[in-house]
Motif scaffolding. Structure first.
Motif, PDB file in Angstrom:
ATOM      1  N   ARG A   3      -2.129 -10.810 -17.430  1.00  0.00           N
ATOM      2  CA  ARG A   3      -2.681  -9.542 -16.985  1.00  0.00           C
ATOM      3  C   ARG A   3      -1.685  -8.758 -16.153  1.00  0.00           C
ATOM      4  NH1 ARG A   3      -7.235 -11.662 -13.687  1.00  0.00           N
ATOM      5  NH2 ARG A   3      -6.246 -13.648 -14.027  1.00  0.00           N
ATOM      6  N   ARG A   4      -1.910  -7.464 -16.110  1.00  0.00           N
ATOM      7  CA  ARG A   4      -1.114  -6.616 -15.235  1.00  0.00           C
ATOM      8  C   ARG A   4      -1.875  -6.410 -13.951  1.00  0.00           C
ATOM      9  NH1 ARG A   4      -0.491  -3.434 -20.141  1.00  0.00           N
ATOM     10  NH2 ARG A   4       1.528  -3.932 -21.028  1.00  0.00           N
ATOM     11  N   GLY A   5      -1.176  -6.310 -12.848  1.00  0.00           N
ATOM     12  CA  GLY A   5      -1.822  -6.078 -11.571  1.00  0.00           C
ATOM     13  C   GLY A   5      -2.106  -4.610 -11.365  1.00  0.00           C
ATOM     14  N   SER A   6      -3.087  -4.326 -10.539  1.00  0.00           N
ATOM     15  CA  SER A   6      -3.372  -2.928 -10.225  1.00  0.00           C
ATOM     16  C   SER A   6      -2.417  -2.482  -9.121  1.00  0.00           C
ATOM     17  CB  SER A   6      -4.816  -2.766  -9.768  1.00  0.00           C
ATOM     18  OG  SER A   6      -5.049  -3.544  -8.622  1.00  0.00           O
ATOM     19  N   SER A   7      -1.991  -1.260  -9.203  1.00  0.00           N
ATOM     20  CA  SER A   7      -1.030  -0.771  -8.223  1.00  0.00           C
ATOM     21  C   SER A   7      -1.715  -0.534  -6.893  1.00  0.00           C
ATOM     22  CB  SER A   7      -0.381   0.523  -8.709  1.00  0.00           C
ATOM     23  OG  SER A   7      -1.354   1.513  -8.859  1.00  0.00           O
ATOM     24  N   GLY A   8      -0.986  -0.744  -5.825  1.00  0.00           N
ATOM     25  CA  GLY A   8      -1.523  -0.532  -4.488  1.00  0.00           C
ATOM     26  C   GLY A   8      -1.136   0.827  -3.962  1.00  0.00           C
ATOM     27  N   SER A   9      -1.469   1.072  -2.734  1.00  0.00           N
ATOM     28  CA  SER A   9      -1.140   2.363  -2.138  1.00  0.00           C
ATOM     29  C   SER A   9       0.299   2.354  -1.642  1.00  0.00           C
ATOM     30  CB  SER A   9      -2.090   2.654  -0.977  1.00  0.00           C
ATOM     31  OG  SER A   9      -1.964   1.664   0.007  1.00  0.00           O
ATOM     32  N   ASP A  10       0.877   3.518  -1.534  1.00  0.00           N
ATOM     33  CA  ASP A  10       2.236   3.675  -1.041  1.00  0.00           C
ATOM     34  C   ASP A  10       2.207   4.057   0.427  1.00  0.00           C
ATOM     35  OD1 ASP A  10       3.318   3.190  -3.518  1.00  0.00           O
ATOM     36  OD2 ASP A  10       3.255   5.306  -4.097  1.00  0.00           O
ATOM     37  N   LYS A  11       3.297   3.706   1.121  1.00  0.00           N
ATOM     38  CA  LYS A  11       3.410   4.128   2.513  1.00  0.00           C
ATOM     39  C   LYS A  11       3.636   5.633   2.558  1.00  0.00           C
ATOM     40  CE  LYS A  11       5.782   1.868   5.486  1.00  0.00           C
ATOM     41  NZ  LYS A  11       6.859   1.164   6.189  1.00  0.00           N
ATOM     42  N   PRO A  12       3.100   6.297   3.564  1.00  0.00           N
ATOM     43  CA  PRO A  12       3.357   7.738   3.666  1.00  0.00           C
ATOM     44  C   PRO A  12       4.836   8.009   3.940  1.00  0.00           C
ATOM     45  CG  PRO A  12       1.938   6.970   5.459  1.00  0.00           C
ATOM     46  CD  PRO A  12       2.209   5.804   4.572  1.00  0.00           C
ATOM     47  N   VAL A  13       5.326   9.073   3.368  1.00  0.00           N
ATOM     48  CA  VAL A  13       6.722   9.434   3.554  1.00  0.00           C
ATOM     49  C   VAL A  13       6.876  10.083   4.921  1.00  0.00           C
ATOM     50  CG1 VAL A  13       8.624  10.814   2.671  1.00  0.00           C
ATOM     51  CG2 VAL A  13       7.025   9.755   1.090  1.00  0.00           C
TER      52      VAL A  13
END
Length: 154
Positions: free
Chosen positions: A8-18
């Motif tokens: 399976r592929r993992g679901s992407s998480g959130s990114d840190k704010p720039v």
């Protein structure tokens, strides 16, 4: 990209704010932050836990949302400078703790085939990480075994 031990592929998480600068409301000096980081490390906390404590509790009541923005150095770099880093890398230590818990569970529940497979996968990850760290963070002659993991983590 697919996960290591499943198809399976993992679901992407959130990114840190720039962000380039620390927030204006978090005006703690770098020396105070470094002292707090070393203090938390001496209490036995891992770098990830130290980051969460600085985010939640802060230094002298002022939260530190991002240590790297506030000090210009990563948390692990601060620990290395003050010789407060652990003898094992955090990811290897966490995997070893998981393998020990799974092994103890398997001794109590020998028919649990799903966790037997999880133990095999975890020990495989440990061996790969040990190959990666061998020579730098680990001794050249380090070989993973359950007894060695128990001994290292005590």
């Amino acid at each position: 990209m697919a996960r290591m031990h499943t198809r399976r592929r993992g679901s992407s998480g959130s990114d840190k704010p720039v962000a380039d600068d620390p927030p204006e409301w978090s005006d703690v000096e770098t020396e105070a932050i470094e002292e707090r980081v070393v203090e938390l490390a001496e209490q036995g906390h891992d770098p990830s836990v130290i980051g969460m404590k600085l985010r939640d509790e802060g230094v002298k009541g002022t939260p530190i949302p991002d240590v790297k923005l506030a000090t210009g150095k990563k948390l692990t770099e601060i620990l290395e400078e003050h010789d407060a880093d652990g003898d094992l890398p955090a990811d290897l230590r966490n995997l070893m703790q998981r393998a020990i818990r799974l092994r103890e569970h398997m001794e109590a529940n020998p028919q649990d085939h799903q966790n037997k497979r999880a133990l095999q996968n975890t020990e495989s990850k440990i061996r790969r990480l040990a190959d990666y760290y061998r020579g730098d963070a680990l001794d050249e002659d380090f070989r993973y075994s359950y007894d060695a993991a128990v001994e290292l983590l005590e």
